[in-house]
Structure formats: C-alpha cells, structure tokens
Design a protein around this motif. Sequence first.
Motif, PDB file in Angstrom:
ATOM      1  N   ILE A  55      55.767  28.127 103.538  1.00  0.00           N
ATOM      2  CA  ILE A  55      55.446  26.699 103.486  1.00  0.00           C
ATOM      3  C   ILE A  55      53.973  26.489 103.768  1.00  0.00           C
ATOM      4  O   ILE A  55      53.275  25.756 103.064  1.00  0.00           O
ATOM      5  CB  ILE A  55      56.309  25.915 104.489  1.00  0.00           C
ATOM      6  N   HIS A  56      53.455  27.128 104.805  1.00  0.00           N
ATOM      7  CA  HIS A  56      52.052  26.983 105.153  1.00  0.00           C
ATOM      8  C   HIS A  56      51.163  27.481 104.018  1.00  0.00           C
ATOM      9  O   HIS A  56      50.150  26.858 103.690  1.00  0.00           O
ATOM     10  CB  HIS A  56      51.736  27.756 106.430  1.00  0.00           C
ATOM     11  N   HIS A  57      51.556  28.606 103.402  1.00  0.00           N
ATOM     12  CA  HIS A  57      50.757  29.151 102.306  1.00  0.00           C
ATOM     13  C   HIS A  57      50.763  28.202 101.119  1.00  0.00           C
ATOM     14  O   HIS A  57      49.729  27.945 100.493  1.00  0.00           O
ATOM     15  CB  HIS A  57      51.313  30.525 101.893  1.00  0.00           C
ATOM     16  N   HIS A  58      51.932  27.630 100.822  1.00  0.00           N
ATOM     17  CA  HIS A  58      52.046  26.696  99.695  1.00  0.00           C
ATOM     18  C   HIS A  58      51.178  25.468  99.916  1.00  0.00           C
ATOM     19  O   HIS A  58      50.580  24.922  98.984  1.00  0.00           O
ATOM     20  CB  HIS A  58      53.512  26.282  99.523  1.00  0.00           C
ATOM     21  N   LEU A  59      51.059  25.010 101.168  1.00  0.00           N
ATOM     22  CA  LEU A  59      50.278  23.826 101.472  1.00  0.00           C
ATOM     23  C   LEU A  59      48.797  24.133 101.656  1.00  0.00           C
ATOM     24  O   LEU A  59      48.011  23.249 101.964  1.00  0.00           O
ATOM     25  CB  LEU A  59      50.817  23.152 102.742  1.00  0.00           C
ATOM     26  N   GLY A  60      48.432  25.402 101.464  1.00  0.00           N
ATOM     27  CA  GLY A  60      47.022  25.758 101.556  1.00  0.00           C
ATOM     28  C   GLY A  60      46.519  25.901 102.968  1.00  0.00           C
ATOM     29  O   GLY A  60      45.323  25.803 103.219  1.00  0.00           O
ATOM     30  N   ILE A  61      47.418  26.131 103.926  1.00  0.00           N
ATOM     31  CA  ILE A  61      47.034  26.253 105.334  1.00  0.00           C
ATOM     32  C   ILE A  61      47.240  27.694 105.776  1.00  0.00           C
ATOM     33  O   ILE A  61      48.336  28.236 105.679  1.00  0.00           O
ATOM     34  CB  ILE A  61      47.868  25.306 106.212  1.00  0.00           C
ATOM     35  N   SER A  62      46.180  28.320 106.232  1.00  0.00           N
ATOM     36  CA  SER A  62      46.261  29.697 106.703  1.00  0.00           C
ATOM     37  C   SER A  62      47.087  29.769 107.973  1.00  0.00           C
ATOM     38  O   SER A  62      46.969  28.925 108.851  1.00  0.00           O
ATOM     39  CB  SER A  62      44.854  30.232 106.965  1.00  0.00           C
ATOM     40  N   THR A  63      47.929  30.783 108.076  1.00  0.00           N
ATOM     41  CA  THR A  63      48.702  30.957 109.308  1.00  0.00           C
ATOM     42  C   THR A  63      47.794  31.252 110.490  1.00  0.00           C
ATOM     43  O   THR A  63      48.204  31.123 111.633  1.00  0.00           O
ATOM     44  CB  THR A  63      49.732  32.097 109.135  1.00  0.00           C
ATOM     45  N   ASN A  64      46.537  31.651 110.224  1.00  0.00           N
ATOM     46  CA  ASN A  64      45.591  31.862 111.312  1.00  0.00           C
ATOM     47  C   ASN A  64      45.229  30.556 112.009  1.00  0.00           C
ATOM     48  O   ASN A  64      44.690  30.571 113.111  1.00  0.00           O
ATOM     49  CB  ASN A  64      44.313  32.520 110.770  1.00  0.00           C
ATOM     50  N   GLU A  65      45.498  29.423 111.372  1.00  0.00           N
ATOM     51  CA  GLU A  65      45.203  28.133 111.980  1.00  0.00           C
ATOM     52  C   GLU A  65      46.218  27.790 113.066  1.00  0.00           C
ATOM     53  O   GLU A  65      46.008  26.861 113.830  1.00  0.00           O
ATOM     54  CB  GLU A  65      45.188  27.033 110.905  1.00  0.00           C
ATOM     55  N   VAL A  66      47.353  28.486 113.109  1.00  0.00           N
ATOM     56  CA  VAL A  66      48.362  28.286 114.138  1.00  0.00           C
ATOM     57  C   VAL A  66      48.422  29.563 114.963  1.00  0.00           C
ATOM     58  O   VAL A  66      48.905  30.579 114.488  1.00  0.00           O
ATOM     59  CB  VAL A  66      49.748  27.987 113.525  1.00  0.00           C
ATOM     60  N   PRO A 105      51.937  21.992 109.322  1.00  0.00           N
ATOM     61  CA  PRO A 105      50.965  21.083 108.721  1.00  0.00           C
ATOM     62  C   PRO A 105      51.417  19.620 108.667  1.00  0.00           C
ATOM     63  O   PRO A 105      50.830  18.843 107.913  1.00  0.00           O
ATOM     64  CB  PRO A 105      50.839  21.632 107.307  1.00  0.00           C
ATOM     65  N   ALA A 106      52.404  19.244 109.443  1.00  0.00           N
ATOM     66  CA  ALA A 106      52.923  17.883 109.335  1.00  0.00           C
ATOM     67  C   ALA A 106      51.880  16.826 109.669  1.00  0.00           C
ATOM     68  O   ALA A 106      51.772  15.802 108.992  1.00  0.00           O
ATOM     69  CB  ALA A 106      54.145  17.712 110.240  1.00  0.00           C
ATOM     70  N   VAL A 107      51.089  17.074 110.742  1.00  0.00           N
ATOM     71  CA  VAL A 107      50.075  16.081 111.122  1.00  0.00           C
ATOM     72  C   VAL A 107      48.681  16.685 111.265  1.00  0.00           C
ATOM     73  O   VAL A 107      47.696  15.948 111.301  1.00  0.00           O
ATOM     74  CB  VAL A 107      50.434  15.363 112.440  1.00  0.00           C
ATOM     75  N   GLY A 108      48.577  18.001 111.375  1.00  0.00           N
ATOM     76  CA  GLY A 108      47.282  18.615 111.632  1.00  0.00           C
ATOM     77  C   GLY A 108      47.040  19.839 110.787  1.00  0.00           C
ATOM     78  O   GLY A 108      47.941  20.354 110.122  1.00  0.00           O
ATOM     79  N   ARG A 109      45.792  20.312 110.830  1.00  0.00           N
ATOM     80  CA  ARG A 109      45.401  21.464 110.016  1.00  0.00           C
ATOM     81  C   ARG A 109      45.061  22.695 110.838  1.00  0.00           C
ATOM     82  O   ARG A 109      44.944  23.791 110.304  1.00  0.00           O
ATOM     83  CB  ARG A 109      44.201  21.113 109.144  1.00  0.00           C
ATOM     84  N   LYS A 110      44.922  22.526 112.162  1.00  0.00           N
ATOM     85  CA  LYS A 110      44.536  23.665 112.989  1.00  0.00           C
ATOM     86  C   LYS A 110      44.912  23.396 114.434  1.00  0.00           C
ATOM     87  O   LYS A 110      44.927  22.254 114.879  1.00  0.00           O
ATOM     88  CB  LYS A 110      43.021  23.904 112.892  1.00  0.00           C
ATOM     89  N   VAL A 111      45.227  24.498 115.161  1.00  0.00           N
ATOM     90  CA  VAL A 111      45.580  24.408 116.571  1.00  0.00           C
ATOM     91  C   VAL A 111      44.624  25.249 117.401  1.00  0.00           C
ATOM     92  O   VAL A 111      44.306  26.384 117.044  1.00  0.00           O
ATOM     93  CB  VAL A 111      47.031  24.897 116.804  1.00  0.00           C
ATOM     94  N   TYR A 112      44.151  24.669 118.507  1.00  0.00           N
ATOM     95  CA  TYR A 112      43.420  25.420 119.524  1.00  0.00           C
ATOM     96  C   TYR A 112      44.364  25.623 120.705  1.00  0.00           C
ATOM     97  O   TYR A 112      44.860  24.664 121.276  1.00  0.00           O
ATOM     98  CB  TYR A 112      42.206  24.637 120.026  1.00  0.00           C
ATOM     99  N   ASP A 113      44.593  26.884 121.089  1.00  0.00           N
ATOM    100  CA  ASP A 113      45.412  27.177 122.264  1.00  0.00           C
ATOM    101  C   ASP A 113      44.493  27.447 123.448  1.00  0.00           C
ATOM    102  O   ASP A 113      43.735  28.416 123.453  1.00  0.00           O
ATOM    103  CB  ASP A 113      46.308  28.397 121.992  1.00  0.00           C
ATOM    104  N   LEU A 114      44.564  26.596 124.481  1.00  0.00           N
ATOM    105  CA  LEU A 114      43.693  26.733 125.640  1.00  0.00           C
ATOM    106  C   LEU A 114      44.418  27.286 126.864  1.00  0.00           C
ATOM    107  O   LEU A 114      43.945  27.134 127.993  1.00  0.00           O
ATOM    108  CB  LEU A 114      43.043  25.391 125.970  1.00  0.00           C
TER     109      LEU A 114
END
Length: 360
Positions: free
Chosen positions: A5-16, A194-203
Amino acid sequence: MSHAIHHHLGISTNEVPFSRPTTPGAHPPQIGFVGLGAMGYVMSRNIANYRANHPGGFVPLLVWNRSVSKAEKLQKELGEDKIRIAQDLGQIATECDIIITNLASDDVVKNVYQQFQEALLKNKPTKNKIFVETSTVYPTLAGELDALISSVPHCHLITSPVFGPPAAADKAQLIIVLSGDYRSKKEVAYLLVPAVGRKVYDLGGNLEKACTFKLIGNSMIMGMLEVMAESFTMAEKSGVGAETAYNLIKDMMPAPPLVNYGNRMLHDHFDGSEGFAIDGGIKDATHVRRLTNEHNSPMPLIDIVHQHMLTARALQENNKREGVQQFDTLDWSAMIAGARVAAGMDGFNSQTHPRVQKLD
C-alpha cells in the motif's frame, strides 16, 4: 500488504521508522477522534476515508467535538458508514481502541484527559487502548497526561504532534512526531502514514521529547515568518516593493510555508479560519519563551515574534470595537502588522502604502 500500500501511494517505508505491525485480529480497531478544529476535521476525514478502503477492515470512526455541529458536518460529508458521533467523551474512552486528540490549548487537553480517566476508572478496559495526543502543548503536560492514563490498566499514551498547516493536512502531507511506548508508536505510525502524513520522526520513549521538538519546529517557522515580515516591510518603505521581495522567496527559498505565508502577507490575506489562528501562535510563542527560560537557551527572535503577534491581536480587537474588522480571526501571518506599525504603516491594509512605480 502494508508495504504494498505504501509503495502504491508513493511513500517509502523508510518514512515510517518501524517494522510492520503484526497481522490484526478478527476485528478491526475502533478509532476515536476528539477535536474537529481546522486540523482535526481534515485529519479525521482522511483517516476515515483511508480506513474505509484499507484491506484490514473498517468500522466507522467515532468522533466528538465540543460543538456538535462540526461532527454533524463531517458525518454529512462522509456518510454514516464512515462517521459515528459520540454522545460524550466517556463513550470515546470506553468504546475505542485508539483515541486521537487534537485540541486548542493545554487546559482543554488536560480537561479532556481527566474525563477519559474518570470514564475508564468506572469501566476498566480488558484490552489495550492507545491514546494519541497530537496537540501542541508544553512538554511537562505530557507527564501529567501520562499519570492520568497510566492509572488505568491496559492504557498507553503517546505524544504525536504534527507539522503542517490545514492545507497540508488536507493533502495528507503532515510530518508526524512520536514519543512514548514503542509498540504503541508502531501501531499508530502505520495508522497515520499515509492516511494523514508522509513521514514519522521517532524521538524515543520520553513523552516530553515530541512536544519539545514540536515547539522547536514551530519556533523555526515563526522566526522565518518574522524575518519575512520585516523584509517585506523594508522593501515597501525603501521603494523596492514587497512583491519583489516575495518573488525572491519563491526563486531562492521556495519552502511551502514561506511561499504560503508570504503570499498571505503580500495580499493581506489574514483570515485565521483558513490558516493558523493567531491565538494559537501566541500560545506557541509563549511556550517557546518558557522553554528558553527553562533551558537557559535564549531565542530573542521569538520574543519579537510574540510582541508582533500581540500587536496584531490588539489592532484586531480595536477594529472589532469599531466594527471595521475584516476577519473574525487572524492568521498568524498577521504578525507583519507589528513590523508595519513600527515602520509607520497601516498594519492590515497594504493598499494604503505608497506604491512602487514600475519602470518600462
């Protein structure tokens, strides 16, 4: 499947920054959303639409807002198959597996979580619940919320403020910051991207870190807006013209916030109902100034930002008393009014300024 799903939407899994969650159980999670303001409305709408088309199954999003009219508007827009309206906060707390809150102020956030705790102590859960606090709050509030939530068995809190204006939320292009319990963050990251965002920062696990980083990020944006406001004002006063200065922004520094808010400043588009209300900006600047005091790390530009937003709000209140205000609520880009007034110009109406004569 999530990777596909992430690949289809153009979002790299590295963003999560988490591995995929385990396969969900027989029943899809019940998601609740509290706070349907300018950000919360589009975030909840995007979650409902995304989950409805997600192969893991879907139950209608349960929403609550202080003014029920916004919840009714959302339900009318998406339909009862995607949105249910909660009768009270207790229903949200007891029925939902994941509860997302997006609220205007620290006091409102704390009050809502106190009501969550009260409802759950009366009806203790038997399975895990995740509370996701996405508002911009002072970091120490995170500890107070955690004390409320962790007093209830099986309940976990993560802090998850988001970066981006309502327009970015509308396009599901927010940047999401997470702190707290690892397993909970993992579930939430795959819910929000990718429902609301394009990238996650884990702190990490400290709940205060995401809140602190959100204030640092907002200080960057506020500082850039202040520099732009002062530069536009100088360009007007010197006869170069604010439009010329704005064109330089677009050509050399075309970051979306600068282009968006620069356009608002240039054309006096200070409608806070379509942007970020100045009260929220003053609250954030106040939090940042408190943070600088706590850490002995001066940020003098934010002091000026705070003063100029107060100036803009004072001008707005005076206009309201005289019945000549153009907008019910100001956007925080109206901070340019502070720079303009200091330079002897009209705060909100650039059409009264001397115009630049363009040569053939």
